[in-house]
Motif scaffolding. Structure first.
Motif, PDB file in Angstrom:
ATOM      1  N   ILE A  11      71.876  64.683  -1.032  1.00  0.00           N
ATOM      2  CA  ILE A  11      72.201  64.576   0.389  1.00  0.00           C
ATOM      3  C   ILE A  11      73.540  63.877   0.520  1.00  0.00           C
ATOM      4  N   LYS A  12      74.453  64.530   1.243  1.00  0.00           N
ATOM      5  CA  LYS A  12      75.788  63.943   1.382  1.00  0.00           C
ATOM      6  C   LYS A  12      76.110  63.784   2.848  1.00  0.00           C
ATOM      7  N   ASP A  13      76.455  62.560   3.220  1.00  0.00           N
ATOM      8  CA  ASP A  13      76.953  62.275   4.573  1.00  0.00           C
ATOM      9  C   ASP A  13      76.018  62.736   5.682  1.00  0.00           C
ATOM     10  N   ASN A  35      76.382  58.887   7.825  1.00  0.00           N
ATOM     11  CA  ASN A  35      77.014  59.052   6.501  1.00  0.00           C
ATOM     12  C   ASN A  35      76.124  58.594   5.352  1.00  0.00           C
ATOM     13  N   LEU A  36      74.885  59.026   5.401  1.00  0.00           N
ATOM     14  CA  LEU A  36      73.929  58.583   4.373  1.00  0.00           C
ATOM     15  C   LEU A  36      73.948  59.558   3.182  1.00  0.00           C
ATOM     16  N   SER A  37      74.036  59.015   1.983  1.00  0.00           N
ATOM     17  CA  SER A  37      74.069  59.870   0.784  1.00  0.00           C
ATOM     18  C   SER A  37      73.054  59.381  -0.247  1.00  0.00           C
ATOM     19  N   VAL A  38      72.203  60.283  -0.732  1.00  0.00           N
ATOM     20  CA  VAL A  38      71.291  59.955  -1.844  1.00  0.00           C
ATOM     21  C   VAL A  38      71.118  61.191  -2.726  1.00  0.00           C
ATOM     22  N   ARG A  39      70.611  60.960  -3.926  1.00  0.00           N
ATOM     23  CA  ARG A  39      70.295  62.091  -4.797  1.00  0.00           C
ATOM     24  C   ARG A  39      69.053  61.739  -5.596  1.00  0.00           C
ATOM     25  N   VAL A  40      68.225  62.732  -5.829  1.00  0.00           N
ATOM     26  CA  VAL A  40      67.010  62.482  -6.606  1.00  0.00           C
ATOM     27  C   VAL A  40      66.860  63.586  -7.653  1.00  0.00           C
ATOM     28  N   GLN A  76      75.303  67.420   4.536  1.00  0.00           N
ATOM     29  CA  GLN A  76      74.925  68.459   3.576  1.00  0.00           C
ATOM     30  C   GLN A  76      73.673  68.071   2.807  1.00  0.00           C
ATOM     31  N   MET A  77      72.752  69.035   2.660  1.00  0.00           N
ATOM     32  CA  MET A  77      71.593  68.820   1.789  1.00  0.00           C
ATOM     33  C   MET A  77      71.558  69.987   0.813  1.00  0.00           C
ATOM     34  N   ILE A  78      71.619  69.650  -0.464  1.00  0.00           N
ATOM     35  CA  ILE A  78      71.592  70.688  -1.490  1.00  0.00           C
ATOM     36  C   ILE A  78      70.306  70.527  -2.286  1.00  0.00           C
ATOM     37  N   TYR A  79      69.460  71.560  -2.277  1.00  0.00           N
ATOM     38  CA  TYR A  79      68.203  71.519  -3.021  1.00  0.00           C
ATOM     39  C   TYR A  79      68.239  72.619  -4.078  1.00  0.00           C
ATOM     40  N   ARG A  80      68.074  72.253  -5.332  1.00  0.00           N
ATOM     41  CA  ARG A  80      68.154  73.188  -6.461  1.00  0.00           C
ATOM     42  C   ARG A  80      69.402  74.074  -6.352  1.00  0.00           C
ATOM     43  N   THR A 224      72.302  53.631   6.986  1.00  0.00           N
ATOM     44  CA  THR A 224      73.134  54.271   5.962  1.00  0.00           C
ATOM     45  C   THR A 224      72.806  53.702   4.584  1.00  0.00           C
ATOM     46  N   THR A 225      73.340  54.348   3.551  1.00  0.00           N
ATOM     47  CA  THR A 225      73.127  53.868   2.191  1.00  0.00           C
ATOM     48  C   THR A 225      74.248  52.900   1.853  1.00  0.00           C
ATOM     49  N   VAL A 226      73.912  51.759   1.276  1.00  0.00           N
ATOM     50  CA  VAL A 226      74.990  50.855   0.860  1.00  0.00           C
ATOM     51  C   VAL A 226      75.122  50.790  -0.663  1.00  0.00           C
ATOM     52  N   GLU A 227      74.050  51.125  -1.369  1.00  0.00           N
ATOM     53  CA  GLU A 227      74.163  51.133  -2.844  1.00  0.00           C
ATOM     54  C   GLU A 227      73.151  52.096  -3.435  1.00  0.00           C
ATOM     55  N   LEU A 228      73.539  52.730  -4.524  1.00  0.00           N
ATOM     56  CA  LEU A 228      72.618  53.503  -5.350  1.00  0.00           C
ATOM     57  C   LEU A 228      72.758  52.923  -6.764  1.00  0.00           C
ATOM     58  N   ALA A 229      71.673  52.315  -7.246  1.00  0.00           N
ATOM     59  CA  ALA A 229      71.741  51.603  -8.532  1.00  0.00           C
ATOM     60  C   ALA A 229      70.537  51.976  -9.380  1.00  0.00           C
ATOM     61  N   SER A 230      70.643  51.762 -10.691  1.00  0.00           N
ATOM     62  CA  SER A 230      69.469  51.973 -11.533  1.00  0.00           C
ATOM     63  C   SER A 230      68.578  50.738 -11.391  1.00  0.00           C
TER      64      SER A 230
END
Ligand code: ADP
Ligand code: SF4
Ligand code: MG
Length: 308
Positions: A11-13, A35-40, A76-80, A224-230
């Motif tokens: 998911i972008k923005d 402007n939220l971005s995540v990926r799984v 944008q949402m990109i699935y597979r 919104t997303t502020v960090e994506l971390a392990s």
């Protein structure tokens, strides 16, 4: 290697606004996610953490295509590898993408529990198996939701999502109200589903729960997303984290001294200019009052112009 195991969903923005009538019937727009971005990824648990009102449930609803009719979303949402359009969301909902909703009010009050758990795609045999897994008595299959206790209703919601062959399971705060042993079993089961190759998005406000099962943690603040971390970055502590809010969450954990963060998350409609965390941030400078974009940093992502 960037192309190794690409995200199942990216998911972008994403932005979500609600249109509503203001004074004198003028139409107003209230932006609640920006402007939220995540990926799984398949085989992973992504924990989405953030305090109440940070946009976690709306993100889940945006992915499923079940936002209220006065919501306007963009991004944008990109699935597979393909754009997740509204018709595609409707096609995949319950089949490839399953939701464990936050509220038990999502159960159909007029349908027997067994039928709801089986859904359109589950067999009677699979239904029996998930009933066993979640300590639901066989008799519960013939009950209606109003017969269930709160804890049972939550287990039914989870059973409804995991019975499907969904590649992506989004669990929206699935554990509150559950007996601790059932909650632990559920969390273990979500981990197992990821280990079998599914992607799990666990939405929670409990960082310690995220620590137990997640691979990646997305930190939400003010929509919104502020960090994506392990999860490893979080285990290592402040020096491995990229955003001051993530470090504050870490410091607020009991094992790290329970240090509270003064101030409040801003409300939608009253967001500060530039970085949404600026009013509470000890490191803010004049630069932070301009728009701050999410960017890649040290194998994760951050929305802070001073992170290095
Ligand atoms: N239907 C709606 N109309 C207007 N605002 C909404 C609506 N649903 C949610 N919101 C607002 O959007 C923000 C994020 O909500 P939500 O995603 O439910 O938060 P979370 O799940 O993180 O607690 C909150 O400020 C909430 O008040
Ligand atoms: S951008 Fe500035 S105000 Fe925002 S978190 Fe970073 S240092 Fe703090
Ligand atoms: Mg919620």
């Amino acid at each position: 290697m960037p192309n190794e195991n690409p995200p199942l969903l990216e998911i972008k923005d994403l932005s979500v606004k609600f249109s509503r009538y203001g004074q004198g019937l003028s139409q107003q727009e209230l932006e609640v996610i920006s402007n939220l971005s995540v990926r799984v990824k398949a085989g992973q648990v992504l924990a989405v953490i953030g305090s109440s009102g940070s946009g976690k449930s709306l993100l889940a609803h945006a992915i499923l295509g079940i936002l209220p009719s006065n919501a306007i979303s963009s991004g944008q949402m990109i699935y597979r590898g393909e754009e997740l359009t509204q018709p595609r969301k409707m096609e995949l909902r319950g089949r490839e993408i399953a939701l464990v909703p936050q509220s038990v009010s999502y159960l159909d009050p007029l349908m027997k529990v067994g039928e709801q758990v089986k859904g359109l795609f589950g067999s009677e045999e699979a239904r029996r198996r998930v009933f066993q897994k979640y300590a639901l008595q066989p008799e519960a299959a013939d009950m209606y939701p109003f017969h269930l206790s709160g804890g049972m209703a939550r287990r039914v919601l989870v059973a409804t999502a995991v019975i499907s062959e969904a590649r992506l399971i989004i669990a929206d705060e699935p554990t509150p109200g559950l007996h601790p042993s059932i909650a632990q079993e559920m969390v273990r089961h979500l981990r197992e589903l990821a280990d079998q190759g599914r992607a799990v998005m666990l939405i929670t406000h409990e960082l310690d729960l995220a620590f137990r099962i997640a691979d990646q943690i997305a930190v939400f603040y003010g929509g919104t997303t502020v960090e994506l971390a392990s999860v490893e970055d979080f285990r290592q502590g402040p020096h491995a984290l990229r955003h001051p809010y993530s470090r504050a969450l870490w410091a607020a954990l009991p094992e790290n001294g329970f240090q509270p963060l003064p101030g409040f998350q801003p409300y939608a409609g009253q967001l500060p200019p530039g970085c949404l965390f600026a009013p509470r941030c000890p490191q803010k400078t004049g630069e932070c009052l301009d728009y701050v974009a999410m960017r890649e940093l040290k194998g994760g992502m951050v929305r802070c112009c001073h992170a290095s």
